[in-house]
Design an enzyme around this catalytic site. Structure first.
Site, PDB file in Angstrom:
ATOM      1  CB  SER A  61      24.963 -18.727 -37.902  1.00  0.00           C
ATOM      2  OG  SER A  61      25.098 -17.455 -37.347  1.00  0.00           O
ATOM      3  CE  LYS A  64      25.619 -18.180 -33.853  1.00  0.00           C
ATOM      4  NZ  LYS A  64      24.806 -17.243 -34.593  1.00  0.00           N
ATOM      5  CE1 TYR A 189      29.636 -16.571 -33.312  1.00  0.00           C
ATOM      6  CE2 TYR A 189      29.954 -14.226 -33.707  1.00  0.00           C
ATOM      7  CZ  TYR A 189      29.175 -15.361 -33.811  1.00  0.00           C
ATOM      8  OH  TYR A 189      27.945 -15.310 -34.406  1.00  0.00           O
ATOM      9  CE1 TYR A 241      20.398 -17.819 -35.305  1.00  0.00           C
ATOM     10  CE2 TYR A 241      20.081 -17.619 -37.665  1.00  0.00           C
ATOM     11  CZ  TYR A 241      20.898 -17.809 -36.579  1.00  0.00           C
ATOM     12  OH  TYR A 241      22.220 -18.005 -36.782  1.00  0.00           O
ATOM     13  CB  VAL A 259      24.474 -13.872 -42.583  1.00  0.00           C
ATOM     14  CG1 VAL A 259      23.336 -13.665 -41.608  1.00  0.00           C
ATOM     15  CG2 VAL A 259      25.820 -13.760 -41.899  1.00  0.00           C
TER      16      VAL A 259
END
Ligand code: DON
Length: 305
Positions: A61, A64, A189, A241, A259
């Site tokens: 992530s 992102k 992705y 998050y 992760v």
């Protein structure tokens, strides 16, 4: 500085025992949970590293913010804001539970899966292959290295097991937010998440965000200043998050976790930092990684709040 960083790694490595490596993508389960590394890149371009800072891991992530940046560069902030909002969701990265109302861009944030996947549609390219390659090139440019490359095994593992992300794409389609072919979009992705990086790469990238889109050594303006502000603001509010509030309190600068165990931190006008340690907490954030950043922030007084 090296001694400070080595002390931080030594003190925080034991926290690796309090987390677990990600297993929902089978290929990530082979990571060594005891690894811990840190790297900082200062405004003069000095690089300081300690621990397992040259190990390579998949960006996950932490890509992102780069997807958001490329969508901003290619399609502009209006289109980006219309497709995905900026409000923190306060939910896990792969949450389904939006609401009973019609899903609109206002419910989505660029730092969670739904938002990042949707933003891949705003990256320019004739094909999703081309979009991915442009994202990889941007990653290499910001890292100042040709080393970031695709980890084919992690990509295939994620593609095989990515049912939740598939469901999120079909949800976006069901609400008319995107129209592109689901598998091609997901492939972009999944491959984006499977780019191999090191702490050094991520700290270099963070340093460009910390200097408002400018390479602090060559002074090249790599992307417009206002896009750095946009990305850093979303990192500060949703980059960790449903742990973003606590992170703001204990660490206190914009950051993004993945992760794979990496976390990139942006300390405006000062430095970029990256940590790596694959054992994660229940939110999918690196346990020792957060502790290393907390110690670094306290030692060097880096909180922006
Ligand atoms: O979407 C996924 O499942 C992963 N490829 C990336 C998720 C991730 O890194 C969440 N961050 N902590």
């Amino acid at each position: 500085m090296k001694a400070v960083l080595e002390g931080i790694v030594k003190e925080c490595r034991p926290y690796t025992a309090m987390g677990h490596v990600a297993t929902y993508i089978p290929q990530l389960a082979v990571a060594d949970p005891n690894k811990a590394g840190i790297c900082i890149v200062t405004h003069t371009g000095e690089i300081h590293c300690a621990g397992d800072c040259y190990d390579r891991f998949t960006v996950q992530s932490v890509i992102k913010p780069l997807i958001l940046l490329l969508a901003l560069m290619d399609s502009g902030p209006e289109k980006v804001r219309e497709l995905v909002g900026v409000e923190a969701t306060g939910k896990p990265f792969d949450a389904f539970n939006y609401s009973d109302q019609a899903l609109t861009g206002a419910h989505i944030n660029p730092m969670i899966n739904t938002g990042a996947i949707a933003l891949c549609t705003l990256i320019h390219g004739e094909t999703y292959d081309e979009k991915f390659n442009r994202l990889l090139e941007l990653t290499r440019k910001l890292a100042g290295s040709r080393e970031p490359e695709l980890d084919e095994a992690v990509y295939l593992s994620e593609k095989r097991t990515g049912s939740k992300n598939r469901a999120l794409v079909y949800m976006l389609k069901a609400y008319g937010l995107i129209d592109d072919p689901a598998e091609e979009l997901l492939d972009c992705y999944f491959r984006a998440c499977s780019i191999l990086v090191s702490c050094r790469d991520l700290a270099q990238i963070a340093n460009v965000f910390a200097h408002h889109g400018r390479n602090s050594v060559t002074h090249e303006q790599v992307f417009p200043k206002e896009f750095a502000r946009y990305v850093n603001a979303t990192l500060a509010t949703c980059g960790m998050y449903d742990g973003s509030g606590e992170f703001a309190l204990t660490v206190g600068f914009p950051a993004k976790s993945g992760v794979g165990g990496g976390i990139m931190g942006v300390i405006p006008n000062k430095m970029g930092v990256a940590v790596f340690s694959p054992a994660l907490d229940k939110r999918g954030n690196s346990v020792a990684g957060i502790h290393m950043l907390e110690q670094l922030s306290q030692t060097l007084e880096l909180s922006i709040f």
